[in-house]
Design a protein around this motif. Structure first.
Motif, PDB file in Angstrom:
ATOM      1  N   MET A   1     -42.426  12.233  11.197  1.00 51.89           N
ATOM      2  CA  MET A   1     -43.447  12.040  10.184  1.00 51.89           C
ATOM      3  C   MET A   1     -42.761  11.794   8.850  1.00 51.89           C
ATOM      4  SD  MET A   1     -46.358  14.669   9.039  1.00 51.89           S
ATOM      5  CE  MET A   1     -47.855  14.126   9.764  1.00 51.89           C
ATOM      6  N   SER A   2     -43.275  10.886   8.082  1.00 49.42           N
ATOM      7  CA  SER A   2     -42.635  10.496   6.838  1.00 49.42           C
ATOM      8  C   SER A   2     -42.668  11.595   5.783  1.00 49.42           C
ATOM      9  CB  SER A   2     -43.268   9.232   6.291  1.00 49.42           C
ATOM     10  OG  SER A   2     -44.637   9.451   6.071  1.00 49.42           O
ATOM     11  N   SER A   3     -43.508  12.598   5.940  1.00 53.62           N
ATOM     12  CA  SER A   3     -43.542  13.675   4.952  1.00 53.62           C
ATOM     13  C   SER A   3     -42.203  14.401   4.875  1.00 53.62           C
ATOM     14  CB  SER A   3     -44.668  14.658   5.258  1.00 53.62           C
ATOM     15  OG  SER A   3     -44.462  15.258   6.512  1.00 53.62           O
ATOM     16  N   THR A   4     -41.403  14.338   5.925  1.00 53.40           N
ATOM     17  CA  THR A   4     -40.066  14.927   5.907  1.00 53.40           C
ATOM     18  C   THR A   4     -39.226  14.262   4.827  1.00 53.40           C
ATOM     19  OG1 THR A   4     -40.184  15.381   8.264  1.00 53.40           O
ATOM     20  CG2 THR A   4     -37.994  15.337   7.285  1.00 53.40           C
ATOM     21  N   MET A   5     -39.421  12.985   4.634  1.00 58.95           N
ATOM     22  CA  MET A   5     -38.650  12.272   3.622  1.00 58.95           C
ATOM     23  C   MET A   5     -39.118  12.625   2.213  1.00 58.95           C
ATOM     24  SD  MET A   5     -38.141   8.540   5.369  1.00 58.95           S
ATOM     25  CE  MET A   5     -36.819   8.041   4.277  1.00 58.95           C
ATOM     26  N   LEU A   6     -40.336  13.123   2.080  1.00 58.00           N
ATOM     27  CA  LEU A   6     -40.888  13.450   0.778  1.00 58.00           C
ATOM     28  C   LEU A   6     -40.791  14.938   0.453  1.00 58.00           C
ATOM     29  CD1 LEU A   6     -44.106  11.267   1.044  1.00 58.00           C
ATOM     30  CD2 LEU A   6     -41.947  10.661  -0.037  1.00 58.00           C
ATOM     31  N   ALA A   7     -40.519  15.750   1.453  1.00 58.89           N
ATOM     32  CA  ALA A   7     -40.497  17.200   1.275  1.00 58.89           C
ATOM     33  C   ALA A   7     -39.287  17.646   0.467  1.00 58.89           C
ATOM     34  CB  ALA A   7     -40.475  17.884   2.643  1.00 58.89           C
ATOM     35  N   GLY A   8     -39.453  18.797  -0.179  1.00 57.88           N
ATOM     36  CA  GLY A   8     -38.327  19.388  -0.885  1.00 57.88           C
ATOM     37  C   GLY A   8     -37.371  20.029   0.107  1.00 57.88           C
ATOM     38  N   ALA A  18     -32.492  16.312   7.924  1.00 58.67           N
ATOM     39  CA  ALA A  18     -33.905  16.224   8.313  1.00 58.67           C
ATOM     40  C   ALA A  18     -34.295  14.773   8.579  1.00 58.67           C
ATOM     41  CB  ALA A  18     -34.792  16.830   7.236  1.00 58.67           C
ATOM     42  N   VAL A  19     -33.844  13.878   7.723  1.00 59.43           N
ATOM     43  CA  VAL A  19     -34.169  12.459   7.904  1.00 59.43           C
ATOM     44  C   VAL A  19     -33.482  11.906   9.144  1.00 59.43           C
ATOM     45  CG1 VAL A  19     -33.913  10.146   6.900  1.00 59.43           C
ATOM     46  CG2 VAL A  19     -34.677  12.051   5.471  1.00 59.43           C
ATOM     47  N   LYS A  20     -32.237  12.294   9.367  1.00 59.89           N
ATOM     48  CA  LYS A  20     -31.518  11.816  10.565  1.00 59.89           C
ATOM     49  C   LYS A  20     -32.186  12.290  11.846  1.00 59.89           C
ATOM     50  CE  LYS A  20     -26.898  11.171   8.667  1.00 59.89           C
ATOM     51  NZ  LYS A  20     -25.498  11.623   8.692  1.00 59.89           N
ATOM     52  N   ALA A  25     -38.599   4.886  13.619  1.00 63.85           N
ATOM     53  CA  ALA A  25     -39.870   4.217  13.351  1.00 63.85           C
ATOM     54  C   ALA A  25     -40.745   5.007  12.372  1.00 63.85           C
ATOM     55  CB  ALA A  25     -40.625   3.997  14.649  1.00 63.85           C
ATOM     56  N   ASP A  26     -40.501   6.309  12.252  1.00 65.20           N
ATOM     57  CA  ASP A  26     -41.310   7.143  11.361  1.00 65.20           C
ATOM     58  C   ASP A  26     -40.747   7.218   9.948  1.00 65.20           C
ATOM     59  OD1 ASP A  26     -42.983   7.644  13.448  1.00 65.20           O
ATOM     60  OD2 ASP A  26     -42.231   9.656  13.855  1.00 65.20           O
ATOM     61  N   THR A  32     -40.489  -1.675  10.213  1.00 66.27           N
ATOM     62  CA  THR A  32     -41.830  -1.850  10.773  1.00 66.27           C
ATOM     63  C   THR A  32     -42.837  -0.823  10.251  1.00 66.27           C
ATOM     64  OG1 THR A  32     -41.319  -0.448  12.680  1.00 66.27           O
ATOM     65  CG2 THR A  32     -40.883  -2.827  12.898  1.00 66.27           C
ATOM     66  N   TYR A  33     -42.440   0.025   9.313  1.00 64.84           N
ATOM     67  CA  TYR A  33     -43.315   1.118   8.858  1.00 64.84           C
ATOM     68  C   TYR A  33     -44.650   0.588   8.328  1.00 64.84           C
ATOM     69  CZ  TYR A  33     -45.026   5.338   6.691  1.00 64.84           C
ATOM     70  OH  TYR A  33     -45.809   6.407   6.352  1.00 64.84           O
ATOM     71  N   VAL A  34     -44.611  -0.396   7.448  1.00 65.17           N
ATOM     72  CA  VAL A  34     -45.840  -0.911   6.843  1.00 65.17           C
ATOM     73  C   VAL A  34     -46.719  -1.574   7.900  1.00 65.17           C
ATOM     74  CG1 VAL A  34     -46.793  -2.544   5.165  1.00 65.17           C
ATOM     75  CG2 VAL A  34     -44.829  -1.129   4.553  1.00 65.17           C
ATOM     76  N   ALA A  35     -46.131  -2.367   8.762  1.00 67.89           N
ATOM     77  CA  ALA A  35     -46.906  -3.021   9.825  1.00 67.89           C
ATOM     78  C   ALA A  35     -47.502  -1.972  10.771  1.00 67.89           C
ATOM     79  CB  ALA A  35     -46.031  -3.994  10.594  1.00 67.89           C
ATOM     80  N   ASP A  36     -46.713  -0.957  11.115  1.00 67.98           N
ATOM     81  CA  ASP A  36     -47.218   0.119  11.979  1.00 67.98           C
ATOM     82  C   ASP A  36     -48.374   0.853  11.306  1.00 67.98           C
ATOM     83  OD1 ASP A  36     -45.265  -0.548  13.818  1.00 67.98           O
ATOM     84  OD2 ASP A  36     -43.925   1.101  13.251  1.00 67.98           O
ATOM     85  N   TYR A  37     -48.236   1.082  10.006  1.00 64.81           N
ATOM     86  CA  TYR A  37     -49.289   1.754   9.245  1.00 64.81           C
ATOM     87  C   TYR A  37     -50.578   0.923   9.285  1.00 64.81           C
ATOM     88  CZ  TYR A  37     -51.974   3.435   5.271  1.00 64.81           C
ATOM     89  OH  TYR A  37     -52.976   3.891   4.472  1.00 64.81           O
ATOM     90  N   HIS A  38     -50.460  -0.364   9.025  1.00 63.82           N
ATOM     91  CA  HIS A  38     -51.644  -1.222   9.027  1.00 63.82           C
ATOM     92  C   HIS A  38     -52.284  -1.285  10.414  1.00 63.82           C
ATOM     93  CE1 HIS A  38     -51.543  -2.523   4.898  1.00 63.82           C
ATOM     94  NE2 HIS A  38     -50.259  -2.816   5.017  1.00 63.82           N
ATOM     95  N   ARG A  39     -51.474  -1.291  11.461  1.00 59.73           N
ATOM     96  CA  ARG A  39     -52.016  -1.272  12.830  1.00 59.73           C
ATOM     97  C   ARG A  39     -52.768   0.031  13.084  1.00 59.73           C
ATOM     98  NH1 ARG A  39     -47.677  -4.305  14.282  1.00 59.73           N
ATOM     99  NH2 ARG A  39     -46.303  -2.517  14.523  1.00 59.73           N
ATOM    100  N   ALA A  40     -52.209   1.137  12.635  1.00 57.31           N
ATOM    101  CA  ALA A  40     -52.857   2.440  12.831  1.00 57.31           C
ATOM    102  C   ALA A  40     -54.178   2.504  12.066  1.00 57.31           C
ATOM    103  CB  ALA A  40     -51.926   3.571  12.393  1.00 57.31           C
TER     104      ALA A  40
END
Length: 76
Positions: A1-8, A18-20, A25-26, A32-40
């Motif tokens: 989940m991308s929130s891991t990249m935003l978390a403190g 954590a990111v590794k 894809a997440d 492909t993140y933006v395309a995956d988001y739009h598909r979802a």
């Protein structure tokens, strides 16, 4: 989940680990993140539209049944 990249995180190393650990894809920097988001989002909108159709069909069925019941008159 991308929130891991935003978390403190406690340290830059913790953040990097954590990111590794995330699936590529997440990650927010995935190609492909933006395309995956739009598909979802599109899939979710389709799901909502299908639910609206089912509710409308159920309401129409209920209204038709009420109309039929209203047209019946007791005969004495």
């Amino acid at each position: 989940m991308s929130s891991t990249m935003l978390a403190g995180h406690n340290s830059p190393e913790d953040a990097l680990n954590a990111v590794k650990a995330m699936p590529r894809a997440d990650r927010l920097d995935s190609k492909t993140y933006v395309a995956d988001y739009h598909r979802a989002v599109a899939a979710y909108q389709d799901q909502l539209a299908e639910q609206r159709k089912k509710r409308a069909a159920a309401a129409a069925k209920k209204a038709a049944a009420a109309k039929r019941r209203g047209s019946l008159h007791a005969v004495s």
